[in-house]
Design an enzyme around this catalytic site. Sequence first.
Site, PDB file in Angstrom:
ATOM      1  N   GLY A  54       0.830  -1.207   0.000  1.00  0.00           N
ATOM      2  CA  GLY A  54       0.000   0.000   0.000  1.00  0.00           C
ATOM      3  C   GLY A  54       0.860   1.250   0.000  1.00  0.00           C
ATOM      4  N   CYS A  55       0.277   2.348   0.447  1.00  0.00           N
ATOM      5  CA  CYS A  55       0.999   3.621   0.479  1.00  0.00           C
ATOM      6  C   CYS A  55       2.316   3.462   1.227  1.00  0.00           C
ATOM      7  CB  CYS A  55       0.132   4.679   1.160  1.00  0.00           C
ATOM      8  SG  CYS A  55       1.012   6.221   1.466  1.00  0.00           S
ATOM      9  N   PHE A  56       3.406   3.880   0.579  1.00  0.00           N
ATOM     10  CA  PHE A  56       4.715   3.674   1.203  1.00  0.00           C
ATOM     11  C   PHE A  56       4.933   4.535   2.431  1.00  0.00           C
ATOM     12  CE2 PHE A  56       6.383   5.926  -2.925  1.00  0.00           C
ATOM     13  CZ  PHE A  56       5.737   7.106  -2.595  1.00  0.00           C
ATOM     14  N   TRP A  57       4.158   5.593   2.620  1.00  0.00           N
ATOM     15  CA  TRP A  57       4.324   6.412   3.828  1.00  0.00           C
ATOM     16  C   TRP A  57       4.183   5.578   5.094  1.00  0.00           C
ATOM     17  CZ3 TRP A  57       0.366  10.743   2.176  1.00  0.00           C
ATOM     18  CH2 TRP A  57       0.928  11.507   1.133  1.00  0.00           C
ATOM     19  N   TYR A 200      -4.395  11.966   6.250  1.00  0.00           N
ATOM     20  CA  TYR A 200      -4.137  10.601   5.793  1.00  0.00           C
ATOM     21  C   TYR A 200      -3.258   9.855   6.791  1.00  0.00           C
ATOM     22  CZ  TYR A 200      -2.932   6.709   2.730  1.00  0.00           C
ATOM     23  OH  TYR A 200      -2.767   5.453   2.202  1.00  0.00           O
TER      24      TYR A 200
END
Length: 232
Positions: A54-57, A200
């Site tokens: 998913g989102c790498f953050w 987010y």
Amino acid sequence: MIRRWFALIPLAGALAGCGVSGPATADDISRLPDPRLDPPSAQAGEQVAVFAGGCFWGVEAVFDHVRGVRQAWSGYAGGSADTATYERVSDGDTGHAESVKVAYDPRQVSYGQLLKVFFSAAHDPTELNRQGPDVGSQYRSVVFYATPQQERVAKAYIAQLTAAHAFDAPIVTQVVPLQDFYAAEAYHQNFAAQHPHNAYIVYNDAPKVAHLKQWLPALYRSATQVVEVQLH
């Protein structure tokens, strides 16, 4: 294309992606077994692992808090160099997955322990081509193995979790060879630590770090590293 840093995410939708929804309960996740196959690294010195979930953050934020991890970078893996940019990868047709490269000390944390972090706190391995509010093949679940030993350990752990019925749904994580890793743009690096009040991050990524601390306290560390973009 989702501009995550500008997005104002509705609370209900954002919370849908906060946790790891595959196991029946959060308590089940906290009791994921240790990998049975987790031999000492066959190589000396600092090792590298690459995961996509998913989102790498959020994935980077989790590994930044893992004991023995020296550095983590957000980036792209699975595609070619000429499309390894956020603008192109966000189109979902480059073959890349948003990924995190983890440099770690195998004397402090094993590859198998990193896999346990990945499958428990970092993402939901039962979601196909998505994670929470983010949808597309660039958000797929992947273990990019750098060595034959990493391949064996990753496949064995997935088989172990499957046999234990650790998740209500099938694990869809791909296990594929690492060809190249391309560091993401500078503003993506260490994003969660630098923007802790971003909506987010608050709804989707901060809970992952909290779960790491709650579920795997022996692997958790409070201090994060300031990540350099340049890879070596």
